[in-house]
Design a protein around this motif. Sequence first.
Motif, PDB file in Angstrom:
ATOM      1  N   PRO A  16       0.734  -1.315  -0.050  1.00 56.85           N
ATOM      2  CA  PRO A  16       0.000  -0.051   0.108  1.00 56.85           C
ATOM      3  C   PRO A  16       0.735   1.234   0.070  1.00 56.85           C
ATOM      4  CG  PRO A  16      -0.089  -1.018   2.084  1.00 56.85           C
ATOM      5  CD  PRO A  16       0.413  -1.919   1.201  1.00 56.85           C
ATOM      6  N   ASN A  17       2.229   0.916   0.666  1.00 55.39           N
ATOM      7  CA  ASN A  17       2.988   2.427   0.473  1.00 55.39           C
ATOM      8  C   ASN A  17       3.248   2.853  -0.768  1.00 55.39           C
ATOM      9  OD1 ASN A  17       2.702   2.915   3.075  1.00 55.39           O
ATOM     10  ND2 ASN A  17       4.124   1.211   3.667  1.00 55.39           N
ATOM     11  N   ASP A  18       3.459   1.767  -1.672  1.00 55.55           N
ATOM     12  CA  ASP A  18       3.659   2.142  -3.363  1.00 55.55           C
ATOM     13  C   ASP A  18       2.525   2.831  -3.847  1.00 55.55           C
ATOM     14  OD1 ASP A  18       6.194   1.022  -2.934  1.00 55.55           O
ATOM     15  OD2 ASP A  18       5.899  -0.954  -3.937  1.00 55.55           O
ATOM     16  N   ALA A  19       1.472   2.138  -3.553  1.00 55.93           N
ATOM     17  CA  ALA A  19       0.116   2.769  -4.177  1.00 55.93           C
ATOM     18  C   ALA A  19      -0.117   4.158  -3.749  1.00 55.93           C
ATOM     19  CB  ALA A  19      -1.108   1.873  -3.496  1.00 55.93           C
ATOM     20  N   TYR A  20       0.282   4.387  -2.487  1.00 60.82           N
ATOM     21  CA  TYR A  20      -0.104   5.905  -1.694  1.00 60.82           C
ATOM     22  C   TYR A  20       0.938   6.897  -2.563  1.00 60.82           C
ATOM     23  CZ  TYR A  20      -0.380   9.575   1.697  1.00 60.82           C
ATOM     24  OH  TYR A  20      -0.664  10.653   2.551  1.00 60.82           O
ATOM     25  N   ARG A  21       1.836   6.327  -3.150  1.00 62.67           N
ATOM     26  CA  ARG A  21       2.917   7.516  -3.730  1.00 62.67           C
ATOM     27  C   ARG A  21       2.249   7.677  -5.103  1.00 62.67           C
ATOM     28  NH1 ARG A  21       6.801   4.653  -1.250  1.00 62.67           N
ATOM     29  NH2 ARG A  21       7.053   2.717  -2.681  1.00 62.67           N
ATOM     30  N   TYR A  22       1.492   6.631  -5.734  1.00 60.12           N
ATOM     31  CA  TYR A  22       0.828   6.788  -7.050  1.00 60.12           C
ATOM     32  C   TYR A  22      -0.238   7.660  -6.628  1.00 60.12           C
ATOM     33  CZ  TYR A  22       3.460   3.410  -9.854  1.00 60.12           C
ATOM     34  OH  TYR A  22       4.170   2.882 -10.546  1.00 60.12           O
TER      35      TYR A  22
END
Length: 150
Positions: A16-22
């Motif tokens: 989810p942290n990668d998704a948060y960057r997007y």
Amino acid sequence: MSPSAHAIAPCKLGRPNDAYRYLKKCIALDLADEPGNTAAGIHAANLGGVWQVVAFGFAGLQLGERGLKIEPALPDAWDRLDVPIHYRGVQLTISVMRQRVKVSVHVPPGQGSAEPGVHNTGSSGFSGIRIECVGNDMCVDPGQTAEFVL
């Protein structure tokens, strides 16, 4: 593809942290006016994509024939996420927290309060909403809240 299209997949993969960057890139499209054309109007499709990332990615909502499935993946930056939705004509609030998920099924207008265990509340023929979360299934009646421990 837009950043919102790329943001849901990392949630499904437990990142989810990668998704948060997007997600932050999606938000910057209008708020920071990255393309330099916000004066001509907002990017409505982008706003829809932001909502999809929040609902289908971080909250992990999946709409199905048998009911609603929830597989949440909160980024570290968030402790809680509340998503109000309409599902099968009924207002629900999905509250995702670090240790639990709560699903509240609101009483349809004009139906009065529901009693526990009542699956048919008046002429609408409304029956409880089936919810699956972390391998547990519940049928949640109008006016009731289900809680799932993560």
